[in-house]
Design a protein around this motif. Structure first.
Motif, short mmCIF file in Angstrom:
data_model
loop_
_atom_site.label_atom_id
_atom_site.label_comp_id
_atom_site.label_asym_id
_atom_site.label_seq_id
_atom_site.Cartn_x
_atom_site.Cartn_y
_atom_site.Cartn_z
N ASN A 80 0.79 -1.17 0.03
CA ASN A 80 0.12 0.08 -0.11
C ASN A 80 1.00 1.42 -0.19
OD1 ASN A 80 0.53 -1.13 2.70
ND2 ASN A 80 -0.39 0.53 3.71
N GLU A 122 -2.34 6.63 0.69
CA GLU A 122 -3.50 6.85 0.64
C GLU A 122 -4.28 5.93 1.58
OE1 GLU A 122 -6.86 8.37 0.91
OE2 GLU A 122 -5.92 9.51 -0.67
N ALA A 125 -8.64 4.50 0.68
CA ALA A 125 -8.97 3.77 -0.69
C ALA A 125 -10.53 3.44 -0.65
CB ALA A 125 -8.23 2.50 -0.90
N ASN A 127 -12.09 0.81 -2.18
CA ASN A 127 -12.37 -0.46 -2.03
C ASN A 127 -11.00 -0.97 -1.50
OD1 ASN A 127 -12.68 -3.18 -2.00
ND2 ASN A 127 -14.51 -2.89 -3.11
N PRO A 128 -10.55 -1.11 -0.21
CA PRO A 128 -9.23 -1.41 0.03
C PRO A 128 -9.06 -2.86 -0.39
CG PRO A 128 -10.24 -0.38 1.89
CD PRO A 128 -11.29 -0.51 1.07
N GLN A 130 -10.26 -4.55 -2.89
CA GLN A 130 -10.01 -4.44 -4.41
C GLN A 130 -8.57 -3.82 -4.86
OE1 GLN A 130 -12.70 -1.88 -7.20
NE2 GLN A 130 -13.76 -4.00 -7.24
N ASP A 131 -8.48 -2.60 -4.16
CA ASP A 131 -7.04 -1.90 -4.51
C ASP A 131 -5.93 -2.89 -4.39
OD1 ASP A 131 -5.72 0.55 -4.91
OD2 ASP A 131 -4.91 0.28 -3.15
N HIS A 132 -5.97 -3.49 -3.09
CA HIS A 132 -4.81 -4.26 -2.70
C HIS A 132 -4.56 -5.60 -3.75
CE1 HIS A 132 -1.47 -6.27 -0.34
NE2 HIS A 132 -2.30 -7.15 0.00
N ALA A 134 -5.51 -5.66 -6.80
CA ALA A 134 -5.17 -4.95 -8.22
C ALA A 134 -3.71 -4.99 -8.28
CB ALA A 134 -5.94 -3.93 -8.50
N LYS A 135 -3.36 -4.27 -7.00
CA LYS A 135 -1.74 -4.04 -6.78
C LYS A 135 -1.00 -5.42 -6.97
CE LYS A 135 -1.67 0.41 -4.76
NZ LYS A 135 -1.23 1.27 -3.42
#
Length: 339
Positions: A80, A122, A125, A127-128, A130-132, A134-135
């Motif tokens: 993150n 940040e 986020a 949608n944490p 979903q963001d994680h 995707a990363k």
């Protein structure tokens, strides 16, 4: 059962980061001699008076030159805080230094608001999860050059060591991280020393959500590891004294107290006595935050915990009163397991 180590690079009493890193190097070299599967190093920020492990990518480069065969990895790099491409570049470079020996352990964690701001992170986020996810997927795609030809990142390159590639792992301490690992079809390591009560639900979620990976760095069947706070002594009673430091440290963190040295004597005094030795057999569903024991007791406890979650590898982490006690713990446990 395979054994591995995660090392936080604790700063010894009256010591500095230089001493902490020297101890981590010695731990890695000892682990290699003893037959441990891998050693990972951690990432913690703004805690460097006590824990010097803030930049695993730097320390891993030093460990690559100090060892020959043991696997090396991050436990974890906190995704993150960084761009996936930069993380992939770092691990590609590490694989160039130690081909075929690098684990890219990918996790997430927020620190203090000030530390997160300083890192440009940040905290909100949309949608944490979903963001994680995707990363993580993006890191793996960079590592294995798997972006489609029409993707804007398809032409980006990272350092290569022939056909070798770092092995991606998802690290976490909750069922949500386990589900991400399952959906992506990646190996999963659960940090039972953080949230032990979620160990079994997390691995259940991992297996229920698992899909054979479409990623080049993925796997076709679930594979995992459990990380446990564990300390070994010559006897159950001696090991319980050592465990007092971990128990007292956790109670201090609950109070928000991050200062002061913790010796065995100080820890026992704060706890009101020596902790009871860990029972040789744990009750069904019992997941202590830390376990201890003689070589035979501790090996048996780790077998019980790995069996419960259906994995064949335990990663040991500990908060020890001295570096020498930590080294002896690793040695006793390795002998008992027969590494």
């Amino acid at each position: 059962m395979d054994l591995s180590i995660v090392d936080l690079s604790p700063v010894p009493a009256d010591g500095t980061a230089n001493d902490a890193y020297a101890n981590t190097i010695e731990t890695a070299q000892q682990a290699e001699r003893l037959g441990y599967e891998r050693i990972w190093v951690a990432e913690h920020h703004s805690m460097t008076s006590r824990i010097a492990g803030c930049a695993p990518e730097v320390l891993l480069g030093r460990l690559a030159g100090a060892t020959d065969s043991i696997r090396l990895g991050s436990g974890a790099v906190l995704l993150n805080h960084y761009s996936p491409y930069k993380v992939a570049e770092l691990f590609g470079a590490l694989d160039g230094l130690a081909p075929g020996r690098i684990d890219a352990g990918l996790g997430r964690a927020n620190g203090s608001p000030a530390a997160d701001r300083a890192l440009g992170t940040e905290r909100h986020a949309m949608n944490p999860d979903q963001d994680h996810e995707a990363k993580i997927e993006s890191v793996v795609s960079h590592l294995y050059d798997e972006f489609p030809d029409d993707h804007p990142y398809s032409g980006l390159q990272i350092p290569r060591a022939g056909d070798s590639r770092p092995v991606p792992w998802v690290l976490g301490s909750s069922p949500s991280s386990a589900e991400i690992a399952g959906r992506l079809g990646l190996p999963y390591c659960f940090a039972a020393f953080i949230r032990p009560q979620f160990a079994e639900p997390a691995f259940e979620a991992y297996r229920e959500s698992f899909e054979a990976s479409s990623l080049a760095g993925g796997i076709n069947e679930p594979a995992g590891m459990i990380a446990v706070n564990a300390i070994c002594g010559a006897t159950d009673e001696e090991a319980a004294k050592y465990r007092a430091v971990a128990e007292a440290s956790y109670k201090r963190m609950q109070r928000g107290d991050l200062s002061g040295e913790l010796t065995i004597e100080t820890a026992i005094d704060e706890l009101g006595g020596i902790p009871d030795p860990t029972p040789e057999t744990l009750d069904d569903g019992e997941w202590p935050r830390a376990i201890s024991g003689s070589p035979e007791t501790l090996a048996g406890l780790l077998e019980q915990l790995t069996d419960r979650v259906g994995v064949e590898e335990a990663m040991v982490q500990h908060i020890t009163p001295t570096h020498e006690i930590g080294l002896r713990s690793h040695e006793l446990l390795a002998e008992s397991v027969g590494l």
